[in-house]
Scaffold this active site. Sequence first.
Site, mmCIF file in Angstrom:
data_model
loop_
_atom_site.group_PDB
_atom_site.id
_atom_site.type_symbol
_atom_site.label_atom_id
_atom_site.label_comp_id
_atom_site.label_asym_id
_atom_site.label_seq_id
_atom_site.Cartn_x
_atom_site.Cartn_y
_atom_site.Cartn_z
ATOM 1 N N GLY A 214 47.384 41.001 46.283
ATOM 2 C CA GLY A 214 47.280 39.558 46.031
ATOM 3 C C GLY A 214 48.269 38.743 46.842
ATOM 4 C CG ASP B 176 40.923 38.458 56.216
ATOM 5 O OD1 ASP B 176 41.463 37.854 57.160
ATOM 6 O OD2 ASP B 176 40.915 38.032 55.054
ATOM 7 C CB SER C 66 43.515 52.464 42.287
ATOM 8 O OG SER C 66 44.691 51.782 42.650
ATOM 9 C CB ILE D 28 39.194 27.714 62.644
ATOM 10 C CG1 ILE D 28 40.216 28.628 63.316
ATOM 11 C CG2 ILE D 28 39.807 26.349 62.346
ATOM 12 C CD1 ILE D 28 40.682 28.101 64.671
ATOM 13 N N GLY E 43 47.960 38.005 49.967
ATOM 14 C CA GLY E 43 47.324 37.300 51.079
ATOM 15 C C GLY E 43 47.406 38.085 52.372
ATOM 16 C CG LEU E 44 50.272 40.482 53.435
ATOM 17 C CD1 LEU E 44 51.404 41.501 53.362
ATOM 18 C CD2 LEU E 44 50.476 39.580 54.657
ATOM 19 C CB SER E 45 43.682 41.118 54.382
ATOM 20 O OG SER E 45 42.382 40.690 54.463
ATOM 21 C CB SER E 46 45.111 44.041 49.185
ATOM 22 O OG SER E 46 44.802 42.956 48.353
#
Length: 393
Positions: free
Chosen positions: A129, A180, A75, A43, A131-134
């Site tokens: 990847g 995020d 990286s 939302i 979904g914890l907002s890397s």
Amino acid sequence: MKGIKKNMINNLVKQFIDSFGENEHEIRKFFSPSRINIIGEHIDYNGGKVFPCPLEIGTYGIARKNDDNVLRLKSLNMDHQGEISLDNLIYVEENDWMNYAAGMLKFIADEGYHTGGLDILVFGDIPNGAGLSSSASLELLIGEIVNQIYNDGEIQKENLALIGKKTENEFIGLNSGIMDQFIIAVGKKDHATLIDTNTLDYRHIPFQLDDTTIVILNTNKRRELKDSKYNERRSECDLALELLKPYKPEITALCDLTEDDLHLLENIEDENVRKRAEHAIRENARVYKAIEALEENDIETLGSLLVQSNDSLRELFEVTGPHLDSITKHANSFEHCLGARMTGAGFGGCGISIVKNDEIENFKAHVAKGYKEDTGLDAEFIISQVGDGVHEL
Ligand code: GLA
């Protein structure tokens, strides 16, 4: 800084020097968290309220100026590394994760702030990847590095978040909301933050659970947002708003509607579009209820709101999928789990659960077994404290 972390950072500095050699500029160290969202899902692009918090796991960056007008990136998690000229900050497919850095530099410069050459070593301890907002974590890491090294910290954190969102939307091509980037920019240790995504007003609310813990449930099913139905959901919500506006012209976002307006949804013919709108309106209402429950230390009610949110994301918004459905089903069937739901974009990735402290090991065994039987995959369980937003170390 705790001993283990200090050693890890010293080790990163050593690897930085091994990779980039020496120059006369100072080497500086940064950290950008990952995040979970407690409630208020899908939302943040509907003007709703969201309630995320930063984690103590995230992305570390060791950075130093260079005088070569290039972004030199390496990286320790990803294969691609290389050099990007600051005179040519455009999206290049093969640059992979480095595009996030290029986008940040481009939009920071576009806003009239200073940028310049940088050598940066990046290391993340978040499953990529998941979904914890890397990606937002990386965007804000780069943003804060440029902010501190070239602008003496003058770029407001809120503005860095907006630049991060712009990178995601216009450089990478994912039409994400602001949640995020915003929580990673402004988040505060031991607090979750209620963010009004319409006005960007926010309020930190203490988030310390006494005899329960948030256990993050990683499905280990990788989520690729760009390939997912994320942008499609967003368009469906935009369409719902357009269809409802004639009945309430003053609304500017779906979440301006309340549960009293649900009868208006009868005017939407397409069942899917109607379901998306119903989710948005009800989920927004749940956020208020969740804050109330938390402020009254009523964790049982908070847990049941998590379950309702998950049901709605599965049935109405349809963004869960078999892996998340399995892991949350097994979590919610455990007696001492007060509630579990998917978190973030969905389509794989992670869930969160609230579990009684002395039952965590039994909980893990229960969920791991059921999840493996259903999917053949091993679930991973992450317990992380709530940390601060992006900062220099
Ligand atoms: C992703 C997006 C956010 C938000 C969530 C769903 O994490 O980046 O903007 O839309 O999905 O709540």
